[in-house]
Scaffold this motif. Structure first.
Motif, PDB file in Angstrom:
ATOM      1  N   TYR A 195       0.823  -1.215   0.000  1.00 11.51           N
ATOM      2  CA  TYR A 195       0.000   0.000   0.000  1.00 11.51           C
ATOM      3  C   TYR A 195       0.851   1.256   0.000  1.00 11.51           C
ATOM      4  N   ALA A 196       2.005   1.203   0.636  1.00  9.87           N
ATOM      5  CA  ALA A 196       2.923   2.343   0.568  1.00  9.87           C
ATOM      6  C   ALA A 196       3.360   2.589  -0.870  1.00  9.87           C
ATOM      7  N   THR A 197       3.616   1.504  -1.605  1.00  5.93           N
ATOM      8  CA  THR A 197       3.993   1.610  -3.018  1.00  5.93           C
ATOM      9  C   THR A 197       2.859   2.190  -3.840  1.00  5.93           C
ATOM     10  N   ILE A 198       1.654   1.672  -3.634  1.00  6.46           N
ATOM     11  CA  ILE A 198       0.500   2.092  -4.429  1.00  6.46           C
ATOM     12  C   ILE A 198       0.244   3.585  -4.280  1.00  6.46           C
ATOM     13  N   PHE A 199       0.131   4.057  -3.046  1.00  8.99           N
ATOM     14  CA  PHE A 199      -0.234   5.461  -2.845  1.00  8.99           C
ATOM     15  C   PHE A 199       0.914   6.407  -3.195  1.00  8.99           C
ATOM     16  N   SER A 200       2.142   5.971  -3.004  1.00  7.54           N
ATOM     17  CA  SER A 200       3.258   6.834  -3.409  1.00  7.54           C
ATOM     18  C   SER A 200       3.398   6.889  -4.926  1.00  7.54           C
ATOM     19  N   ASN A 201       2.964   5.839  -5.630  1.00 12.97           N
ATOM     20  CA  ASN A 201       3.006   5.858  -7.096  1.00 12.97           C
ATOM     21  C   ASN A 201       2.142   6.976  -7.677  1.00 12.97           C
ATOM     22  N   TYR A 202       1.030   7.270  -7.018  1.00 13.91           N
ATOM     23  CA  TYR A 202       0.114   8.288  -7.542  1.00 13.91           C
ATOM     24  C   TYR A 202       0.591   9.714  -7.274  1.00 13.91           C
ATOM     25  N   LYS A 203       1.581   9.853  -6.402  1.00 12.91           N
ATOM     26  CA  LYS A 203       2.186  11.165  -6.128  1.00 12.91           C
ATOM     27  C   LYS A 203       1.182  12.204  -5.650  1.00 12.91           C
ATOM     28  N   GLN A 204       0.102  11.783  -5.018  1.00 13.29           N
ATOM     29  CA  GLN A 204      -0.868  12.717  -4.467  1.00 13.29           C
ATOM     30  C   GLN A 204      -0.944  12.632  -2.947  1.00 13.29           C
ATOM     31  N   THR A 205      -0.207  11.684  -2.370  1.00 13.78           N
ATOM     32  CA  THR A 205      -0.284  11.440  -0.936  1.00 13.78           C
ATOM     33  C   THR A 205       1.109  11.414  -0.329  1.00 13.78           C
ATOM     34  N   GLU A 206       1.284  12.135   0.778  1.00 17.74           N
ATOM     35  CA  GLU A 206       2.504  12.013   1.565  1.00 17.74           C
ATOM     36  C   GLU A 206       2.361  10.741   2.403  1.00 17.74           C
ATOM     37  N   VAL A 207       3.203   9.761   2.123  1.00 16.82           N
ATOM     38  CA  VAL A 207       3.060   8.441   2.735  1.00 16.82           C
ATOM     39  C   VAL A 207       4.127   8.221   3.796  1.00 16.82           C
ATOM     40  N   HIS A 208       3.679   7.921   5.006  1.00 17.57           N
ATOM     41  CA  HIS A 208       4.561   7.519   6.098  1.00 17.57           C
ATOM     42  C   HIS A 208       4.390   6.019   6.326  1.00 17.57           C
ATOM     43  N   LEU A 209       5.477   5.328   6.581  1.00 16.95           N
ATOM     44  CA  LEU A 209       5.432   3.888   6.842  1.00 16.95           C
ATOM     45  C   LEU A 209       6.088   3.611   8.189  1.00 16.95           C
ATOM     46  N   LEU A 210       5.342   2.994   9.086  1.00 13.42           N
ATOM     47  CA  LEU A 210       5.854   2.684  10.421  1.00 13.42           C
ATOM     48  C   LEU A 210       6.515   1.315  10.409  1.00 13.42           C
ATOM     49  N   ASP A 211       7.807   1.300  10.712  1.00 12.60           N
ATOM     50  CA  ASP A 211       8.598   0.067  10.733  1.00 12.60           C
ATOM     51  C   ASP A 211       9.165  -0.124  12.130  1.00 12.60           C
ATOM     52  N   ARG A 212       8.658  -1.093  12.863  1.00 12.20           N
ATOM     53  CA  ARG A 212       9.094  -1.301  14.249  1.00 12.20           C
ATOM     54  C   ARG A 212      10.543  -1.764  14.334  1.00 12.20           C
ATOM     55  N   GLN A 213      11.048  -2.336  13.260  1.00 14.28           N
ATOM     56  CA  GLN A 213      12.411  -2.851  13.282  1.00 14.28           C
ATOM     57  C   GLN A 213      13.329  -1.931  12.469  1.00 14.28           C
ATOM     58  N   HIS A 214      14.512  -2.423  12.189  1.00 14.08           N
ATOM     59  CA  HIS A 214      15.490  -1.613  11.471  1.00 14.08           C
ATOM     60  C   HIS A 214      15.291  -1.703   9.958  1.00 14.08           C
ATOM     61  N   LYS A 215      14.557  -2.717   9.502  1.00 16.90           N
ATOM     62  CA  LYS A 215      14.375  -2.914   8.062  1.00 16.90           C
ATOM     63  C   LYS A 215      12.961  -3.400   7.786  1.00 16.90           C
ATOM     64  N   VAL A 216      12.411  -2.975   6.663  1.00 14.01           N
ATOM     65  CA  VAL A 216      11.116  -3.494   6.231  1.00 14.01           C
ATOM     66  C   VAL A 216      11.290  -4.939   5.764  1.00 14.01           C
ATOM     67  N   ILE A 217      10.201  -5.671   5.662  1.00 15.50           N
ATOM     68  CA  ILE A 217      10.231  -7.081   5.274  1.00 15.50           C
ATOM     69  C   ILE A 217      11.352  -7.791   6.055  1.00 15.50           C
ATOM     70  N   PRO A 218      11.290  -7.783   7.385  1.00 15.41           N
ATOM     71  CA  PRO A 218      12.436  -8.205   8.205  1.00 15.41           C
ATOM     72  C   PRO A 218      12.810  -9.676   8.092  1.00 15.41           C
ATOM     73  N   TYR A 219      11.891 -10.512   7.616  1.00 15.51           N
ATOM     74  CA  TYR A 219      12.190 -11.949   7.513  1.00 15.51           C
ATOM     75  C   TYR A 219      13.023 -12.273   6.281  1.00 15.51           C
ATOM     76  N   GLU A 220      13.184 -11.312   5.384  1.00 18.20           N
ATOM     77  CA  GLU A 220      14.022 -11.535   4.220  1.00 18.20           C
ATOM     78  C   GLU A 220      15.469 -11.161   4.555  1.00 18.20           C
ATOM     79  N   ASP A 221      16.393 -11.550   3.674  1.00 16.51           N
ATOM     80  CA  ASP A 221      17.799 -11.208   3.879  1.00 16.51           C
ATOM     81  C   ASP A 221      17.972  -9.690   3.848  1.00 16.51           C
ATOM     82  N   ASP A 222      19.052  -9.230   4.469  1.00 12.14           N
ATOM     83  CA  ASP A 222      19.271  -7.794   4.603  1.00 12.14           C
ATOM     84  C   ASP A 222      19.339  -7.083   3.250  1.00 12.14           C
ATOM     85  N   ASP A 223      19.941  -7.739   2.245  1.00 12.63           N
ATOM     86  CA  ASP A 223      20.066  -7.051   0.953  1.00 12.63           C
ATOM     87  C   ASP A 223      18.702  -6.854   0.295  1.00 12.63           C
ATOM     88  N   VAL A 224      17.802  -7.824   0.478  1.00 16.87           N
ATOM     89  CA  VAL A 224      16.453  -7.687  -0.074  1.00 16.87           C
ATOM     90  C   VAL A 224      15.680  -6.603   0.681  1.00 16.87           C
TER      91      VAL A 224
END
Length: 497
Positions: A195-224
């Protein structure tokens, strides 16, 4: 009370339930589907299909608005109501296809069974009897076998009221009347990042994303994770890493969101809409499970065995499939389980269920696909591995498409056998690339088995070919010349780190 009897009752019409029902008519069985809400469940409405339709539209808008490809389109605007209309059209089209099939098989013949759809809330009376409650009354039906495929719903946050107007979840996205000027998405898993991708694609919404950890999608490898995070930020998303939500205060003209960070400081931001995307929980409330002696696990799911039965297969006639089963909440998993149950019941079971190589698609910018083990999983299992990464910027087709953000990353065992263990891909057509490697993993193939494959030119799949060649030092472009674009490393249990 007259009770009509069916060979199979399926509670829920999502991907698990509908696939089970339609597979059962192949065995000439009478099937009744009971659906409480939308036909197709979250697989169609307020879920997989609608969110992906919205992503596709946002991607097209983003490409059309680009000024870096040698053309500039003028007067491009996105109207949220019109976007909604298009998304609803996609969902309705799929629902009508499902209804057409149900009507086509409404009567049994010599070659197939029958399908029946009943709307209402299903509740177990006993192991063969289901009560269907509707606004206009109650009906009871009986079935030899019953499949619970009621799906899941968005998880709530304690003390945060979802009003589906200003504080919404994924089921409230379609309630928005326009693009909000400011939005915060609470949760940095797949749903939140999509959803962050979708709304930021339209460039009409200032999108904030809350990430409790140091990286998004935390179960994936750090490079991903870092790739996805950087891509979101490049698209204008403001990511609040290591932040916890303290509260949301409703003001007349905005929402005040209080965030507490791990370093001890707090921040208050104003937004117009807050989207809660912190996972999903199974729909098992008020189903009368106690009447059939079925209990949920500590996590709230149903405990099923290797044939998806809720008890011993020989003595049990109640099965579960899809999100309620506690396995990965993927459309493909639900569909696979639904079909498998029917084949186990009626005698055409070709192979056991295998959840180990389920492909996952993540609709970001660009899309990301995954299958098999990642580096974190290999390390936790103590599996020695080699991993090669090949950038899309070296793939001719990606260069021609001007879509060079992305990579192919393949992991093979470092035990002398060179078995294909997993793959991650980002960029155009990543969903197609992942399928070929998923097949190789299922067949337990090695580098030797697949290195003779020749890919057409120019194609994105040449990135897979070149990435595999990196392991043997045979790639056309060499890591020595492009150390930032081509990487090869290995890990063994005795070499921790």
């Amino acid at each position: 009370m007259t009770q009509k009897k069916y060979d199979l009752i399926v509670i829920g019409s999502g991907p698990a339930g509908f696939s089970a029902a339609t597979r059962a008519i192949d065995f000439k069985k009478s099937v009744c589907i009971v659906e409480a809400n939308h036909l197709g469940g979250a697989g169609i409405m307020n879920g997989a299909l609608t969110s992906k339709a919205m992503w596709e539209l946002s991607k097209d808008f983003d490409i059309a608005s680009s000024v870096s490809r040698g053309y500039r389109a003028s007067g491009i605007i996105a109207n949220y109501k019109q976007v909604q209309k298009t998304i609803v059209q996609a969902a309705k089209q799929k629902q009508l296809q499902m209804l057409s099939q149900i009507e086509t098989f409404s009567e049994a013949t010599d070659t197939h069974g029958s399908l029946c759809l009943k709307y209402g809330w299903a509740r177990f009376i006993d192991s063969h009897t289901i009560e269907i409650k509707r606004k206009d009354g109650i009906e009871q039906i009986k079935g030899d076998n019953i499949i619970i495929a009621t799906g899941s719903r968005p998880r709530e946050i304690p003390d945060i009221e979802i009003d589906q107007e200003r504080i919404i979840d994924s089921e409230g996205i379609m309630n928005l009347k326009e693009f909000p000027e400011r939005m915060i998405i609470i949760g940095s898993g797949i749903i939140g990042c999509e959803y962050a991708t979708i709304f930021s694609n339209y460039k009409q919404t200032e999108v904030h994303l809350l990430d409790r950890q140091h990286k998004v999608i935390p179960y994936e490898d750090d490079d991903v994770s870092e790739f996805v995070s950087k891509s979101l930020e490049n698209n204008g998303v403001i990511i609040h890493h290591t932040a916890n939500l303290r509260t949301i205060r409703k003001r007349s003209d905005c929402l005040e969101v209080v965030l507490d960070y791990q370093d001890g400081h707090s921040t208050v931001i104003e937004v117009d809409v807050a989207v809660v995307a912190v996972g999903r929980i199974p729909n098992l409330d008020n189903m009368g499970l106690e009447n059939v002696n079925i209990q949920t696990t500590e996590r709230g799911y149903l405990d099923i065995n290797d044939v998806c039965a809720t008890d011993n297969f020989q003595s049990c006639n109640i099965f579960a499939a899809g999100d309620v089963s506690g396995h990965a909440q993927l459309y493909s998993v639900g569909e696979l389980q639904g079909r498998f149950i029917v084949e186990a019941l009626y005698g055409n079971q070709d192979y056991p269920l295998d959840y180990s190589n389920m492909s996952t698609l993540m609709f970001f910018k660009p899309e990301v696909a995954a299958v098999g083990l990642n580096e974190k999983a290999c390390k936790s299992k103590g599996i020695p591995y080699k991993v090669a990464t090949y950038s899309n910027s070296l793939i001719n087709r990606a260069v021609a498409m001007r879509a060079m953000d992305g990579f192919v990353k393949i992991i093979v065992s470092d035990d002398g056998e060179n078995r294909i263990l997993g793959m991650r891909a980002a960029g155009p057509q990543a969903s197609t690339l992942i399928t070929s490697i998923a097949y190789q993993i299922t067949q337990k193939n090695t580098l030797k088995d697949i290195r003779k494959n020749v890919h057409p030119h120019p194609s994105i799949s040449e990135g897979v070919q070149e990435c595999l060649r990196v392991f043997e030092g045979k790639s056309i472009y060499k890591p020595q010349a492009f150390p930032d674009l081509i990487k090869l490393k290995s890990w063994k249990p005795e070499i921790q780190g």
